[in-house]
Design a protein around this motif. Sequence first.
Motif, PDB file in Angstrom:
ATOM      1  N   LEU A  68     -11.566 -10.916   4.143  1.00 48.25           N
ATOM      2  CA  LEU A  68     -12.863 -11.056   5.679  1.00 48.25           C
ATOM      3  C   LEU A  68     -11.848 -11.854   6.062  1.00 48.25           C
ATOM      4  CD1 LEU A  68     -16.193 -12.042   5.494  1.00 48.25           C
ATOM      5  CD2 LEU A  68     -15.972  -9.515   5.393  1.00 48.25           C
ATOM      6  N   GLN A  69     -10.752 -12.336   5.664  1.00 47.91           N
ATOM      7  CA  GLN A  69      -9.964 -13.051   6.771  1.00 47.91           C
ATOM      8  C   GLN A  69      -8.239 -12.447   7.151  1.00 47.91           C
ATOM      9  OE1 GLN A  69      -9.038 -17.484   5.658  1.00 47.91           O
ATOM     10  NE2 GLN A  69      -9.381 -18.003   7.203  1.00 47.91           N
ATOM     11  N   TYR A  70      -8.048 -11.804   5.800  1.00 43.48           N
ATOM     12  CA  TYR A  70      -6.837 -11.265   5.909  1.00 43.48           C
ATOM     13  C   TYR A  70      -7.635  -9.402   7.024  1.00 43.48           C
ATOM     14  CZ  TYR A  70      -2.437  -8.741   3.258  1.00 43.48           C
ATOM     15  OH  TYR A  70      -1.375  -8.420   3.833  1.00 43.48           O
ATOM     16  N   PHE A 127       2.171  -4.998   4.389  1.00 39.54           N
ATOM     17  CA  PHE A 127       0.799  -6.244   3.166  1.00 39.54           C
ATOM     18  C   PHE A 127       2.198  -7.020   3.222  1.00 39.54           C
ATOM     19  CE2 PHE A 127      -1.063  -2.104   2.272  1.00 39.54           C
ATOM     20  CZ  PHE A 127      -2.712  -2.244   3.408  1.00 39.54           C
ATOM     21  N   SER A 128       3.130  -6.978   2.749  1.00 42.72           N
ATOM     22  CA  SER A 128       4.443  -8.121   2.357  1.00 42.72           C
ATOM     23  C   SER A 128       4.366  -9.241   3.995  1.00 42.72           C
ATOM     24  CB  SER A 128       5.431  -7.767   2.982  1.00 42.72           C
ATOM     25  OG  SER A 128       6.090  -7.311   3.892  1.00 42.72           O
ATOM     26  N   GLN A 129       4.177  -9.598   4.881  1.00 44.00           N
ATOM     27  CA  GLN A 129       3.333 -10.420   5.618  1.00 44.00           C
ATOM     28  C   GLN A 129       2.862 -11.270   5.487  1.00 44.00           C
ATOM     29  OE1 GLN A 129       5.854 -10.149   8.758  1.00 44.00           O
ATOM     30  NE2 GLN A 129       7.111  -7.988   7.465  1.00 44.00           N
ATOM     31  N   SER A 130       3.387 -12.842   6.071  1.00 45.47           N
ATOM     32  CA  SER A 130       1.913 -13.809   5.784  1.00 45.47           C
ATOM     33  C   SER A 130       1.133 -13.869   7.379  1.00 45.47           C
ATOM     34  CB  SER A 130       2.802 -15.002   5.343  1.00 45.47           C
ATOM     35  OG  SER A 130       3.410 -15.074   3.664  1.00 45.47           O
ATOM     36  N   TYR A 131       0.003 -13.471   6.430  1.00 48.47           N
ATOM     37  CA  TYR A 131      -0.530 -13.815   8.340  1.00 48.47           C
ATOM     38  C   TYR A 131      -1.219 -15.526   7.809  1.00 48.47           C
ATOM     39  CZ  TYR A 131       0.324  -9.387   9.052  1.00 48.47           C
ATOM     40  OH  TYR A 131       0.990  -7.988   9.479  1.00 48.47           O
TER      41      TYR A 131
END
Length: 162
Positions: A20-22, A149-153
């Motif tokens: 949910l968060q991602y 998808f490789s990024q950190s959020y």
Amino acid sequence: MSIERVYLSLTLERLWQFSLQYYSVREVKEACLALQNQYHGNVNLLLLLKWLDEQGAAIDDRDWPKVELCLGRSESLLSSFRELRRKLKRNLPDTLYRETLQFELQLEKQQQSDLVDCINGLTLGNANGESMALRYCRQLEGEHLYAVFSQSYSSDEPTDTL
């Protein structure tokens, strides 16, 4: 060369909250929908693989058929319902359409439950190479989506629905 076993505490609630968060990040949601609609990928599997990547864990190649079998149980139902919902969108009142979205979300959560049960029955190893999410995107010929998808959020993002 032996693979070191990884012990994780994966629960449905942990994966669901991560998802949910991602997914609430606009770029991630758009990339997930592209993965699903253009490349016929499974968003729940991608979210699981991203979670495993972040834990430094990997599924052994020999266990992929088990994961695919696990998905097969719910994927046809979920896909059929999603297609029906899309067809009915123009003809349903908003309240009824929102109910169909909520039901689809319940099906998504059930699929994640199946994935959690499956993963918890496997022996996971340390991730020693490319990410699981990248491998999945490449398998679907949607490798360019991995840039998102490789990024950190940040985990401070507001929660949204899948």
